[in-house]
Enzyme design. Structure first.
Site, short mmCIF file in Angstrom:
data_model
loop_
_atom_site.label_atom_id
_atom_site.label_comp_id
_atom_site.label_asym_id
_atom_site.label_seq_id
_atom_site.Cartn_x
_atom_site.Cartn_y
_atom_site.Cartn_z
N SER A 152 -18.21 48.21 -34.26
CA SER A 152 -17.25 47.45 -35.07
C SER A 152 -17.99 46.36 -35.83
CB SER A 152 -16.19 46.82 -34.18
OG SER A 152 -15.36 45.94 -34.92
N TYR A 162 -14.25 41.65 -26.90
CA TYR A 162 -14.35 42.86 -27.72
C TYR A 162 -15.61 42.80 -28.58
CZ TYR A 162 -13.10 46.56 -31.00
OH TYR A 162 -13.11 47.70 -31.78
#
Length: 264
Positions: A152, A162
């Site tokens: 990501s 995350y």
């Protein structure tokens, strides 16, 4: 929508089999469709058996490829081991592994039960490590193969656990590309920005519109093209290429102030 046949051949050096995790929706589904359209057989991994079988049937019918399904929740070590065993099967080689399965948490760290944080870490980091380890042995023995780890743009930004998990995926992929490239195995980290998939809906946040939101099929086409070019990182979209470069110049404290973006 499909990847050019010669691009996919460049990835795996000929017709072969791709294993895709999280294959029933979003980025994983687009990988499955584009790879099938390019003539690759598939092994699809997901938790929802009915949806998995439906996707497999559609791909067999549309593209005439063999599609195997494995129902598995990668949070569970025993179920993850089933996928590892398939990757390690020398008699049925997997030429391309797409580590795509993942999810995010809407709340901030202390507002989440620690069990939810651990489950996210298990999928985003532990499963990537385990499945890559299982795949790399047979691939290096054959002298060919590839792994695409879906990371990501958050990996470059301070966005909680995350972001930290995706930073691991980036560094692991970069190292593995250097370590195993000489043995014929290419590893790449795909770093999407906001993408029009079910990901945000599953987080129970509003999916946005506008120039920051990428079309999923465009994203995967770009990723396959970057992989075929031997790139270690793929950051589809001019806007996200610019963000990745700009973050190097912005203080971490200022970047951290934007961590709620995409979580409302």
């Amino acid at each position: 929508m499909s990847a050019p046949r010669d691009v996919t051949r460049a990835v795996v050096q000929g017709p072969g089999t791709a294993l895709v995790t999280g294959a029933t929706a979003g980025i994983g589904h687009s990988f499955a469709v584009q790879l099938a359209a390019a003539g690759m057989d598939l092994v699809l991994i997901a938790r929802d058996a009915a949806r998995l079988e439906s996707v497999a049937a559609d791909l067999r019918s549309a593209h005439g490829v063999a599609v195997e399904v494995i129902v598995a929740d990668l949070v569970d070590p025993a179920q993850c081991a089933v996928v590892e065993a398939r990757l390690a099967d020398r008699d049925r080689p997997v030429d391309l592994l797409v580590n795509n399965a993942g999810f995010g948490l809407k709340k901030r760290f202390l507002d989440n039960p620690v069990a939810d944080e651990v489950a996210m870490l298990d999928v985003l980091v532990t499963a990537v490590l385990r499945l890559s380890h299982a795949a790399l042995g047979p691939m290096t023995e054959r002298g060919r193969g590839g792994i695409i780890n879906v990371s990501s743009v958050a990996a470059f930004l301070p966005r909680g656990t995350y972001s930290a998990a995706k930073a691991y995926v980036n560094r692991f992929s970069e190292w593995a590309a250097t370590e195993y490239g000489p043995q014929g195995v290419h590893v790449m980290a795909l770093c999407p920005g906001f993408t029009k998939t079910e990901f945000h809906e599953r987080m129970q946040v509003t999916r946005g519109e506008g120039f920051l939101w990428l079309d999923v099929d465009f994203l995967v086409r770009e990723a396959l093209a970057d992989f075929a070019k031997g790139r270690v990182f793929s950051v589809p979209g001019f806007q996200y290429k610019a963000i990745v470069q700009a973050q190097k110049l912005i203080p971490t404290r200022a970047l951290q102030g934007l961590q709620s973006l995409g979580r409302r």
